[in-house]
Design a protein around this motif. Structure first.
Motif, PDB file in Angstrom:
ATOM      1  N   ALA B  73     -12.174   4.373  -3.521  1.00 10.30           N
ATOM      2  CA  ALA B  73     -11.533   5.608  -2.707  1.00 10.30           C
ATOM      3  C   ALA B  73     -11.855   5.939  -1.495  1.00 10.30           C
ATOM      4  O   ALA B  73     -10.691   6.058  -0.672  1.00 10.30           O
ATOM      5  N   ALA B  74     -13.023   5.686  -0.784  1.00 15.54           N
ATOM      6  CA  ALA B  74     -13.262   5.502   0.512  1.00 15.54           C
ATOM      7  C   ALA B  74     -12.339   4.564   1.316  1.00 15.54           C
ATOM      8  O   ALA B  74     -11.732   4.861   2.398  1.00 15.54           O
ATOM      9  N   CYS B  77      -8.612   5.476   1.086  1.00 12.66           N
ATOM     10  CA  CYS B  77      -8.034   6.990   1.500  1.00 12.66           C
ATOM     11  C   CYS B  77      -6.963   6.891   2.672  1.00 12.66           C
ATOM     12  O   CYS B  77      -7.048   5.996   3.436  1.00 12.66           O
ATOM     13  N   GLU B  78      -6.299   8.058   2.767  1.00 11.53           N
ATOM     14  CA  GLU B  78      -5.234   8.332   3.779  1.00 11.53           C
ATOM     15  C   GLU B  78      -5.803   8.115   5.255  1.00 11.53           C
ATOM     16  O   GLU B  78      -5.176   7.196   5.854  1.00 11.53           O
ATOM     17  N   LYS B  79      -6.929   8.254   5.513  1.00 10.60           N
ATOM     18  CA  LYS B  79      -7.603   8.076   6.974  1.00 10.60           C
ATOM     19  C   LYS B  79      -7.797   6.491   7.034  1.00 10.60           C
ATOM     20  O   LYS B  79      -7.465   6.151   8.291  1.00 10.60           O
ATOM     21  N   SER B 147     -17.364   0.591   3.827  1.00  6.16           N
ATOM     22  CA  SER B 147     -17.473   1.540   2.702  1.00  6.16           C
ATOM     23  C   SER B 147     -18.614   1.111   1.784  1.00  6.16           C
ATOM     24  O   SER B 147     -19.315   1.943   0.867  1.00  6.16           O
TER      25      SER B 147
END
Lengths: 223, 223
Positions: B73-74, B77-79, B147
């Motif tokens: 997920a990290a 993610c969008e970022k 991450s």
């Protein structure tokens, strides 16, 4: 392995230890200090999402991405995977610890769905993407086909938006249950949609939510 | 194509129309009645999840599935995706309609992340899984590595659970902001964790939430 039946999953593993791991529930893993099927489930889940996404991307060229997303969610939901797992009697192959054996784990939808994904992860590691893809489409093909015909419109949201635009107010459409019949495992709910004190639609369904959607749909059609 | 710069995404398409579609924002598609990149984005999203899942499954054999899920997920993610897109200046290649050109769409994180996924979907359709995998690992490899070292512990939850167990009460740990400095685009918040009127920890961070986590962490370490 005592009491465990052989399950026919329709794929022959070169590495039988992968299948064994895929069928090892966390309850047994905790009791015996061995690895559970949870990491395989993580892998299988991502393979499932990808294969179904690719399949419907090609099969339904006119569907926009919103509809594709809804379709995939319906096809790979717990209920679908548990049904596919039940068809091959996957539950009988799962190796549980004492606690889950007593609690009837082999019939739980969540456990069946997780095991489906773990077995899928194991097939991928054993044979690669092609057998994994074939296995998914063999077991979920019908469900995917069915979900392409499902009605994903949100009638409750649509009718609310309609009134908000028309009346420029904050009045909301409410729903009230007017009846419930049928046995507990197959109930039928009756619901009325109400706007400003007036019944604008009626609906029935196997859940309260489904009945509300039907009531909203009737209200929309009557506009 | 007026005003659009060529972007170097590090993959040469056999079918250039796939790249063109991947760079077609919905705002242009709506204006010109052509297909947008949204279906490709749907496909690319699932490829990304699968490739990252498989990669970390093999790379981090000792991580349980909960940690793997957090890590993925990290990483996706969008970022993260927007940062990768910025590195190859993907925004300059996107074909916008008039509305988004005016609104500065090429710098929006959400649009950059979506375009990253759409281009990935196009690479997969053009060249198959191997170039898609290589492209992901080239552009996100560092972020994935980073991450794996991230701290996903929820200190606020841990300290609350500690006091609940110790005192068998319903008192909650509260957080109060004690300061904020730095410019708007890079603020630093200072926060105190308070339990039964007493300051039990202090923390700072780039967001209020991050500062609260640090305060909770200090409180835990001081137990």
């Amino acid at each position: 392995m005592k009491g465990r039946k052989a399950v026919n999953i329709g794929y022959t593993f070169r590495d039988q230890s992968l299948l064994k791991k895929a069928l090892t529930h966390i309850s047994l893993a905790n009791e015996c200090g061995i690895e559970s099927n949870q990491r395989l489930e993580f892998l299988g889940d991502s393979i499932l999402s990808f294969v179904v996404a690719e399949h419907i991307y090609h099969e339904f060229k006119n569907m926009d991405e919103g509809r594709l997303t809804e379709m995939r969610a319906a096809a790979v939901c717990e209920k679908s995977l548990a049904a596919a797992a039940r068809e091959m009697d996957l539950g009988s192959g799962v190796r549980f610890g004492k606690s889950e054996t007593v609690c009837g784990g082999k019939n739980k939808a969540s456990i069946l769905a997780d095991t489906f994904e773990a077995v899928l992860g194991a097939i991928y590691l054993d044979g690669g993407m092609e057998p994994a893809r074939a296995w998914i489409l063999e077991h979920l093909g019908e469900i995917i086909e069915h979900s392409s015909k499902m009605d994903f419109r949100n009638y409750k949201s649509e009718i609310q938006t309609y009134f908000q635009k028309r009346d420029k107010g904050t009045d909301v459409v409410t729903y009230r249950m007017t009846g419930r019949k049928g046995p507990d495992h197959k109930p039928e709910f009756s619901v009325e949609a109400v706007y400003r004190g007036k019944v604008i639609g009626k609906g029935t369904g196997g859940s309260r939510k489904a009945a509300e959607q039907q009531a909203a749909r009737q209200a929309l059609e009557a506009l």
